[in-house]
Design a protein around this motif. Sequence first.
Motif, PDB file in Angstrom:
ATOM      1  N   TYR A  41       0.848  -1.188   0.000  1.00  0.00           N
ATOM      2  CA  TYR A  41       0.000   0.000   0.000  1.00  0.00           C
ATOM      3  C   TYR A  41       0.882   1.236   0.000  1.00  0.00           C
ATOM      4  O   TYR A  41       2.017   1.191   0.475  1.00  0.00           O
ATOM      5  N   LEU A  42       0.343   2.328  -0.519  1.00  0.00           N
ATOM      6  CA  LEU A  42       1.007   3.616  -0.430  1.00  0.00           C
ATOM      7  C   LEU A  42       0.237   4.447   0.584  1.00  0.00           C
ATOM      8  O   LEU A  42      -0.999   4.505   0.531  1.00  0.00           O
ATOM      9  N   ASP A  54       5.881  10.890  -3.298  1.00  0.00           N
ATOM     10  CA  ASP A  54       6.129  11.335  -1.918  1.00  0.00           C
ATOM     11  C   ASP A  54       5.272  10.606  -0.886  1.00  0.00           C
ATOM     12  O   ASP A  54       4.928  11.155   0.142  1.00  0.00           O
ATOM     13  N   SER A  55       4.981   9.353  -1.157  1.00  0.00           N
ATOM     14  CA  SER A  55       4.231   8.527  -0.202  1.00  0.00           C
ATOM     15  C   SER A  55       5.169   7.529   0.469  1.00  0.00           C
ATOM     16  O   SER A  55       6.252   7.247  -0.031  1.00  0.00           O
ATOM     17  N   LEU A  56       4.708   6.999   1.581  1.00  0.00           N
ATOM     18  CA  LEU A  56       5.403   5.884   2.228  1.00  0.00           C
ATOM     19  C   LEU A  56       4.880   4.610   1.580  1.00  0.00           C
ATOM     20  O   LEU A  56       3.672   4.388   1.522  1.00  0.00           O
ATOM     21  N   TRP A  57       5.763   3.796   1.070  1.00  0.00           N
ATOM     22  CA  TRP A  57       5.396   2.512   0.466  1.00  0.00           C
ATOM     23  C   TRP A  57       5.574   1.467   1.556  1.00  0.00           C
ATOM     24  O   TRP A  57       6.645   1.375   2.158  1.00  0.00           O
ATOM     25  N   SER A  74       9.337   1.822   2.746  1.00  0.00           N
ATOM     26  CA  SER A  74      10.365   2.696   2.203  1.00  0.00           C
ATOM     27  C   SER A  74       9.721   3.994   1.739  1.00  0.00           C
ATOM     28  O   SER A  74       8.580   3.990   1.259  1.00  0.00           O
ATOM     29  N   ARG A  75      10.444   5.083   1.875  1.00  0.00           N
ATOM     30  CA  ARG A  75       9.979   6.374   1.357  1.00  0.00           C
ATOM     31  C   ARG A  75      10.595   6.679  -0.012  1.00  0.00           C
ATOM     32  O   ARG A  75      10.027   7.409  -0.797  1.00  0.00           O
ATOM     33  N   ASP A  76      11.770   6.113  -0.266  1.00  0.00           N
ATOM     34  CA  ASP A  76      12.492   6.458  -1.497  1.00  0.00           C
ATOM     35  C   ASP A  76      12.915   5.243  -2.327  1.00  0.00           C
ATOM     36  O   ASP A  76      13.588   5.389  -3.335  1.00  0.00           O
ATOM     37  N   LEU A  77      12.554   4.055  -1.912  1.00  0.00           N
ATOM     38  CA  LEU A  77      12.930   2.792  -2.556  1.00  0.00           C
ATOM     39  C   LEU A  77      14.451   2.578  -2.573  1.00  0.00           C
ATOM     40  O   LEU A  77      14.966   1.819  -3.378  1.00  0.00           O
ATOM     41  N   CYS A  78      15.141   3.264  -1.654  1.00  0.00           N
ATOM     42  CA  CYS A  78      16.586   3.047  -1.494  1.00  0.00           C
ATOM     43  C   CYS A  78      16.886   2.467  -0.117  1.00  0.00           C
ATOM     44  O   CYS A  78      17.659   1.533   0.009  1.00  0.00           O
ATOM     45  N   ALA A 107      13.390  -3.068  -5.911  1.00  0.00           N
ATOM     46  CA  ALA A 107      14.199  -2.208  -5.044  1.00  0.00           C
ATOM     47  C   ALA A 107      14.549  -2.915  -3.739  1.00  0.00           C
ATOM     48  O   ALA A 107      15.677  -2.794  -3.242  1.00  0.00           O
ATOM     49  N   LEU A 108      13.597  -3.655  -3.175  1.00  0.00           N
ATOM     50  CA  LEU A 108      13.862  -4.386  -1.935  1.00  0.00           C
ATOM     51  C   LEU A 108      14.911  -5.479  -2.170  1.00  0.00           C
ATOM     52  O   LEU A 108      15.823  -5.665  -1.357  1.00  0.00           O
ATOM     53  N   ALA A 109      14.816  -6.190  -3.288  1.00  0.00           N
ATOM     54  CA  ALA A 109      15.806  -7.226  -3.608  1.00  0.00           C
ATOM     55  C   ALA A 109      17.190  -6.602  -3.795  1.00  0.00           C
ATOM     56  O   ALA A 109      18.193  -7.129  -3.308  1.00  0.00           O
ATOM     57  N   PHE A 110      17.238  -5.471  -4.484  1.00  0.00           N
ATOM     58  CA  PHE A 110      18.518  -4.779  -4.680  1.00  0.00           C
ATOM     59  C   PHE A 110      19.092  -4.320  -3.343  1.00  0.00           C
ATOM     60  O   PHE A 110      20.287  -4.444  -3.087  1.00  0.00           O
ATOM     61  N   TYR A 111      18.226  -3.801  -2.460  1.00  0.00           N
ATOM     62  CA  TYR A 111      18.648  -3.362  -1.132  1.00  0.00           C
ATOM     63  C   TYR A 111      19.253  -4.531  -0.350  1.00  0.00           C
ATOM     64  O   TYR A 111      20.299  -4.401   0.273  1.00  0.00           O
ATOM     65  N   GLU A 112      18.577  -5.691  -0.399  1.00  0.00           N
ATOM     66  CA  GLU A 112      19.080  -6.867   0.314  1.00  0.00           C
ATOM     67  C   GLU A 112      20.434  -7.307  -0.238  1.00  0.00           C
ATOM     68  O   GLU A 112      21.318  -7.690   0.528  1.00  0.00           O
TER      69      GLU A 112
END
Length: 125
Positions: A41-42, A54-57, A74-78, A107-112
């Motif tokens: 959800y956003l 500019d939403s919280l994911w 995440s707020r920025d997918l980073c 983005a989550l997979a890349f972060y991990e």
Amino acid sequence: MKNKERTMYNQSKRAIVEKPARVLSGIPNAPAGGFIQGELYLYHPSDPCCPASDSLWGVYDRTENGAVRLETSSRDLCGFRFWHPLPAACRYARLATRSELRDYTAALAFYECRTLEQIPPRRYR
């Protein structure tokens, strides 16, 4: 596949739905059937459209004492946070689109991979 069989198949693929007894965490536009566990959800403090920029994911986990709890967000997918309550400032929510879900999971997979940090197991009280 017959229509009845297709309907039964689609219903079996749905995640667990929690029925809200009241407005969840002050969110006036919470989904009518409740949030779906494991769905993205956003959330936004002031814009009912919850723009992606500019939403919280956040991935919904459960509702505890009227407060929404997120599995990841995440707020920025980073940068990502794990297993935390939805910030009280967030008043609006909407279900993510398929392309937003794709972007979030990538983005989550890349972060991990980048941080070598995996989603920790859920902490129960």
